[in-house]
Design a protein around this motif. Structure first.
Motif: not given
Length: 152
Positions: A104-113
């Motif tokens: 979920a965190l990866h999907d919301k912030f792809p490639g970002k911290k």
């Protein structure tokens, strides 16, 4: 001493709990701190140092011995072996809950911290109790979010 009868299970002289409903497999770290327990027959997921994940069924031998996959271990022997190898292990369903949060965190912030504020918001949600209880498997998610906040 014990009132349990010794039996030979996979080459281990074991003293299993005679009450099969009370047979719980305890997973510890190398200093004997309990990490989690599972019921006889449940599985764990081992994440290798290279990221490969493997699921293994676990069979109770006695309170200090477990069969993981096809191998028998003393619980501390298993912990030390995994620590030396750089592997981690979790309950299969606990691992699924943690992976869902990470995804979920990866999907919301792809490639970002992920921003610290977002991590703190999620932490607050998982620390909230409903009817006096935390959501299932929230302990591992709280641990993960606190670790991520400390790294930001």
């Amino acid at each position: 001493m014990t009132d349990r009868e010794p039996v030979n299970i996979m080459g281990v002289i074991a003293f299993p709990n005679p009450d099969k409903d009370q047979r719980v497999i305890r997973f510890i770290d190398s200093e004997y701190h309990t990490l989690f327990t599972i019921k006889d027959g449940e599985s764990i997921v081992i994440t290798r140092f290279d990221g490969e994940k493997m699921a293994f069924p676990c069979k109770y031998i006695d309170d200090c011995h477990v069969c993981i996959g096809n191998s028998a271990y003393h619980i501390c022997e298993f912990a030390e072996m995994q620590e030396r190898s750089g592997n981690t292990y979790l309950k299969e369903n606990r691992k699924a809950a943690l992976d869902a949060v990470k995804q979920a965190l990866h999907d919301k912030f792809p490639g970002k911290k992920v921003p610290k504020q977002q991590l703190e918001r999620m932490l607050k949600q998982f620390q909230a109790k409903t009817n006096g209880r935390y959501a299932e498997f929230s302990g591992v998610i709280i641990w993960y979010l606190k670790r991520q906040i400390a790294r930001v």
